[in-house]
Motif scaffolding. Sequence first.
Motif, PDB file in Angstrom:
ATOM      1  N   ASN A   1      39.286 -10.764  -5.835  1.00 52.16           N
ATOM      2  CA  ASN A   1      39.959 -11.880  -6.176  1.00 52.16           C
ATOM      3  C   ASN A   1      40.354 -12.533  -4.684  1.00 52.16           C
ATOM      4  OD1 ASN A   1      40.542 -10.965  -8.717  1.00 52.16           O
ATOM      5  ND2 ASN A   1      41.918  -9.091  -8.113  1.00 52.16           N
TER       6      ASN A   1
ATOM      7  N   HIS B   1      38.237  -7.238  -0.418  1.00 48.38           N
ATOM      8  CA  HIS B   1      37.857  -6.051  -1.121  1.00 48.38           C
ATOM      9  C   HIS B   1      37.239  -6.398  -2.159  1.00 48.38           C
ATOM     10  CE1 HIS B   1      41.983  -7.415  -1.916  1.00 48.38           C
ATOM     11  NE2 HIS B   1      41.877  -6.621  -3.098  1.00 48.38           N
TER      12      HIS B   1
ATOM     13  N   HIS C   1      38.287   3.606  -9.981  1.00 48.59           N
ATOM     14  CA  HIS C   1      38.766   2.529  -9.343  1.00 48.59           C
ATOM     15  C   HIS C   1      38.754   2.546  -7.924  1.00 48.59           C
ATOM     16  CE1 HIS C   1      41.888  -1.333  -9.581  1.00 48.59           C
ATOM     17  NE2 HIS C   1      40.750  -1.475  -8.629  1.00 48.59           N
TER      18      HIS C   1
ATOM     19  N   ILE D   1      44.702   1.058   6.703  1.00 49.43           N
ATOM     20  CA  ILE D   1      44.169   2.130   6.133  1.00 49.43           C
ATOM     21  C   ILE D   1      42.889   2.607   6.895  1.00 49.43           C
ATOM     22  CG2 ILE D   1      42.966   2.701   3.863  1.00 49.43           C
ATOM     23  CD1 ILE D   1      45.096   1.622   2.441  1.00 49.43           C
TER      24      ILE D   1
ATOM     25  N   LEU E   1      38.110   0.822  -4.179  1.00 51.36           N
ATOM     26  CA  LEU E   1      38.206  -0.500  -3.262  1.00 51.36           C
ATOM     27  C   LEU E   1      37.094  -0.095  -2.156  1.00 51.36           C
ATOM     28  CD1 LEU E   1      41.901  -1.139  -3.205  1.00 51.36           C
ATOM     29  CD2 LEU E   1      40.236  -1.984  -4.558  1.00 51.36           C
TER      30      LEU E   1
ATOM     31  N   CYS F   1      44.898 -14.119  -7.727  1.00 49.87           N
ATOM     32  CA  CYS F   1      46.238 -13.108  -7.780  1.00 49.87           C
ATOM     33  C   CYS F   1      45.681 -11.980  -6.713  1.00 49.87           C
ATOM     34  CB  CYS F   1      46.558 -12.145  -9.006  1.00 49.87           C
ATOM     35  SG  CYS F   1      47.175 -13.358 -10.625  1.00 49.87           S
ATOM     36  N   GLN F   2      45.140 -12.530  -5.697  1.00 46.96           N
ATOM     37  CA  GLN F   2      44.772 -11.656  -4.580  1.00 46.96           C
ATOM     38  C   GLN F   2      46.128 -11.290  -3.596  1.00 46.96           C
ATOM     39  OE1 GLN F   2      42.557 -13.569  -1.287  1.00 46.96           O
ATOM     40  NE2 GLN F   2      42.249 -11.441  -0.151  1.00 46.96           N
ATOM     41  N   SER F   3      46.406  -9.987  -3.756  1.00 47.73           N
ATOM     42  CA  SER F   3      47.443  -9.597  -3.120  1.00 47.73           C
ATOM     43  C   SER F   3      47.561  -8.733  -1.904  1.00 47.73           C
ATOM     44  CB  SER F   3      48.173  -8.534  -4.271  1.00 47.73           C
ATOM     45  OG  SER F   3      47.490  -7.517  -4.265  1.00 47.73           O
TER      46      SER F   3
ATOM     47  N   PHE G   1      37.786   3.483  -0.782  1.00 50.11           N
ATOM     48  CA  PHE G   1      38.980   4.462  -1.054  1.00 50.11           C
ATOM     49  C   PHE G   1      39.476   4.044  -2.566  1.00 50.11           C
ATOM     50  CE2 PHE G   1      42.323   1.222  -0.267  1.00 50.11           C
ATOM     51  CZ  PHE G   1      41.541   0.495   0.744  1.00 50.11           C
ATOM     52  N   ARG G   2      40.180   5.044  -2.987  1.00 49.02           N
ATOM     53  CA  ARG G   2      40.618   4.925  -4.403  1.00 49.02           C
ATOM     54  C   ARG G   2      41.805   4.007  -4.383  1.00 49.02           C
ATOM     55  NH1 ARG G   2      37.292   7.911  -7.507  1.00 49.02           N
ATOM     56  NH2 ARG G   2      36.280   9.877  -6.088  1.00 49.02           N
ATOM     57  N   ASP G   3      41.687   2.973  -5.626  1.00 47.97           N
ATOM     58  CA  ASP G   3      42.964   2.284  -5.688  1.00 47.97           C
ATOM     59  C   ASP G   3      44.189   3.085  -6.014  1.00 47.97           C
ATOM     60  OD1 ASP G   3      43.267  -1.063  -6.577  1.00 47.97           O
ATOM     61  OD2 ASP G   3      44.771   0.360  -6.928  1.00 47.97           O
ATOM     62  N   ILE G   4      45.283   2.626  -5.469  1.00 50.11           N
ATOM     63  CA  ILE G   4      46.609   3.415  -5.760  1.00 50.11           C
ATOM     64  C   ILE G   4      47.130   3.294  -7.221  1.00 50.11           C
ATOM     65  CG2 ILE G   4      48.366   1.443  -4.695  1.00 50.11           C
ATOM     66  CD1 ILE G   4      49.447   4.020  -3.261  1.00 50.11           C
ATOM     67  N   ASN G   5      46.591   2.204  -7.632  1.00 47.67           N
ATOM     68  CA  ASN G   5      47.233   1.693  -8.867  1.00 47.67           C
ATOM     69  C   ASN G   5      45.996   1.491 -10.162  1.00 47.67           C
ATOM     70  OD1 ASN G   5      48.783   1.019 -11.350  1.00 47.67           O
ATOM     71  ND2 ASN G   5      48.863  -0.918 -10.508  1.00 47.67           N
TER      72      ASN G   5
ATOM     73  N   PHE H   1      45.099  -2.936   4.718  1.00 46.46           N
ATOM     74  CA  PHE H   1      43.724  -2.303   4.551  1.00 46.46           C
ATOM     75  C   PHE H   1      43.169  -1.974   6.006  1.00 46.46           C
ATOM     76  CE2 PHE H   1      42.396  -3.821   0.064  1.00 46.46           C
ATOM     77  CZ  PHE H   1      43.808  -3.096  -0.408  1.00 46.46           C
TER      78      PHE H   1
HETATM   79  P1  AMP Z   1      44.062  -7.556  -5.266  1.00 45.97           P
HETATM   80  O1  AMP Z   1      45.190  -7.592  -6.142  1.00 45.97           O
HETATM   81  O2  AMP Z   1      42.526  -7.885  -5.637  1.00 45.97           O
HETATM   82  O3  AMP Z   1      44.357  -8.152  -3.790  1.00 45.97           O
HETATM   83  O4  AMP Z   1      43.814  -5.855  -4.983  1.00 45.97           O
HETATM   84  C1  AMP Z   1      44.896  -5.328  -4.331  1.00 45.97           C
HETATM   85  C2  AMP Z   1      44.736  -3.807  -4.545  1.00 45.97           C
HETATM   86  O5  AMP Z   1      44.929  -2.939  -3.733  1.00 45.97           O
HETATM   87  C3  AMP Z   1      45.262  -3.493  -6.024  1.00 45.97           C
HETATM   88  O6  AMP Z   1      44.673  -3.087  -6.932  1.00 45.97           O
HETATM   89  C4  AMP Z   1      46.388  -2.519  -5.554  1.00 45.97           C
HETATM   90  O7  AMP Z   1      46.842  -1.385  -6.527  1.00 45.97           O
HETATM   91  C5  AMP Z   1      45.461  -2.041  -4.174  1.00 45.97           C
HETATM   92  N1  AMP Z   1      46.449  -1.069  -3.051  1.00 45.97           N
HETATM   93  C6  AMP Z   1      47.602  -1.693  -2.635  1.00 45.97           C
HETATM   94  N2  AMP Z   1      48.028  -0.812  -1.916  1.00 45.97           N
HETATM   95  C7  AMP Z   1      47.055   0.323  -1.715  1.00 45.97           C
HETATM   96  C8  AMP Z   1      47.186   1.477  -0.963  1.00 45.97           C
HETATM   97  N3  AMP Z   1      48.056   1.924  -0.180  1.00 45.97           N
HETATM   98  N4  AMP Z   1      46.250   2.198  -1.299  1.00 45.97           N
HETATM   99  C9  AMP Z   1      45.186   1.822  -2.307  1.00 45.97           C
HETATM  100  N5  AMP Z   1      45.278   1.023  -2.889  1.00 45.97           N
HETATM  101  C10 AMP Z   1      46.149  -0.203  -2.737  1.00 45.97           C
END
Ligand code: AMP
Length: 113
Positions: free
Chosen positions: A86, A99, A38, A9, A40, A92-94, A28-32, A6
Amino acid sequence: MTDCLFCKIIAGDIPSNKVYEDDLVFAFRDINPQAPTHILVVPKEHIASAADITKNNSAVIAHIFEVIPQIAKSEGLKNGFRVITNSGPDACQSVHHIHFHILGGEQMSDKMA
Ligand code: AMP
Ligand code: ZN
């Protein structure tokens, strides 16, 4: 942070679908997307998670919660929206740059987990 998705980004080194930016905040818009809308919302300052909010950095978090209703309005989320952050592995923070997910545009479940 050089190795943070991020931060890259925010710096424009990785493309994103930006919906809002000011001196402190980027959105920005979430990629998924997990809802019709949706988005972020992230502080430009690298804060790893909600577990890392302190007296010294909480002003930007307050600012994010001023920006969120503006984004919700501009996205037409008249019927409501959900804000989620998260924090840590149980949640499940990824991405380890704090954000806030804004989710809306449909009737959501009354269960949050
Ligand atoms: P979290 O699982 O709460 O950490 O959320 C991370 C979010 O980041 C997920 O919903 C992903 O779809 C989103 N994400 C990951 N890579 C990107 C990206 N390059 N652009 C936009 N959203 C992203
Ligand atoms: Zn970062």
